[in-house]
Design an enzyme around this catalytic site. Structure first.
Site, mmCIF file in Angstrom:
data_model
loop_
_atom_site.group_PDB
_atom_site.id
_atom_site.type_symbol
_atom_site.label_atom_id
_atom_site.label_comp_id
_atom_site.label_asym_id
_atom_site.label_seq_id
_atom_site.Cartn_x
_atom_site.Cartn_y
_atom_site.Cartn_z
ATOM 1 N N TYR A 26 49.219 41.593 36.858
ATOM 2 C CA TYR A 26 49.886 40.476 36.403
ATOM 3 C C TYR A 26 49.871 40.610 34.961
ATOM 4 C CZ TYR A 26 48.931 35.450 34.527
ATOM 5 O OH TYR A 26 49.344 34.475 33.889
ATOM 6 N N GLU A 48 47.536 26.085 35.615
ATOM 7 C CA GLU A 48 46.380 26.306 34.495
ATOM 8 C C GLU A 48 45.691 25.055 34.610
ATOM 9 O OE1 GLU A 48 45.504 28.532 32.486
ATOM 10 O OE2 GLU A 48 47.385 29.931 32.826
ATOM 11 N N TRP A 56 40.468 32.365 35.982
ATOM 12 C CA TRP A 56 41.923 32.558 36.532
ATOM 13 C C TRP A 56 42.014 33.745 37.746
ATOM 14 C CZ3 TRP A 56 46.264 30.791 36.735
ATOM 15 C CH2 TRP A 56 47.455 31.669 37.206
#
Length: 199
Positions: A26, A48, A56
């Site tokens: 990522y 988000e 995350w």
């Protein structure tokens, strides 16, 4: 303390990559590279907002499920979601089942449509808030720019878009290059930002 850790190839990456093996891919392929695609910008801001209060890693693992649940984050489609869709999403174990955040995505899809209608694109709007200052990378969770963008979005009726959420969005979408100075990806992101055609 160094802001980096060795990546799979032995070269330095941002220290946060060490938190999970999947973070390296990522980080190397997405995080910080500039994005002008409206759907991707909307998706990231939504993800988000879901990440707030969670890790995350949790959101990244569920990203495909989120895309399926929210029509690929096509905000024109999501803006038409109704109470039945909210009920459907609240029992979808593949996503984060938080009523407030689910309803915020639907609300924000409508606000995104409004913004596109008046401003031409989400990209045009968001890239007005690009940062090029020399703050030490990853030394803060908000910035004066994220505070201004958050305030502007909330004034336009967006929800779950506080300054911290917005700054994480800016980091990820390339509106600021927050890779560590020693990170090998930082120069790639700098180059991509220099070459970006801003609308």
């Amino acid at each position: 303390m160094s802001g980096t850790v060795p990546g799979p190839d032995g070269r330095p990456r941002c220290r946060w990559c060490a938190a999970a093996p999947e973070f390296f891919a990522y980080h190397d392929r997405e995080w910080g590279f500039p994005v002008t695609d409206d759907i991707r910008l909307f998706e990231k801001l939504c993800l988000e907002s879901f990440q707030s209060g969670l890790s995350w890693r949790t959101i990244l693992a569920k990203r495909k499920n989120f895309r399926a649940a929210f029509a690929g984050f096509d905000f024109h489609t999501v803006a038409q979601f109704d109470d039945a869709d909210v009920a459907r999403l609240l029992v979808d174990a593949g996503i984060v089942r938080h009523r407030g955040k689910i309803e915020a995505v639907i609300n924000n899809a409508g606000r995104a449509c409004d913004l596109v209608e008046t401003g031409g694109s989400l990209s045009t709007f968001f890239w007005r808030f690009e940062e090029n200052d020399n703050a030490q990378p990853q030394s803060r969770s908000t910035s004066p720019t994220s505070e201004r963008l958050s305030k502007e979005l909330r004034k336009r009726g967006w929800k779950f878009v506080g300054p911290t959420t917005v700054y994480a969005f800016m980091q990820a979408m390339g509106l600021v290059n927050d890779h560590a100075e020693e990170c090998v990806i930082r120069t790639e992101v700098d180059q991509a930002r220099r070459e970006l055609l801003r609308t």
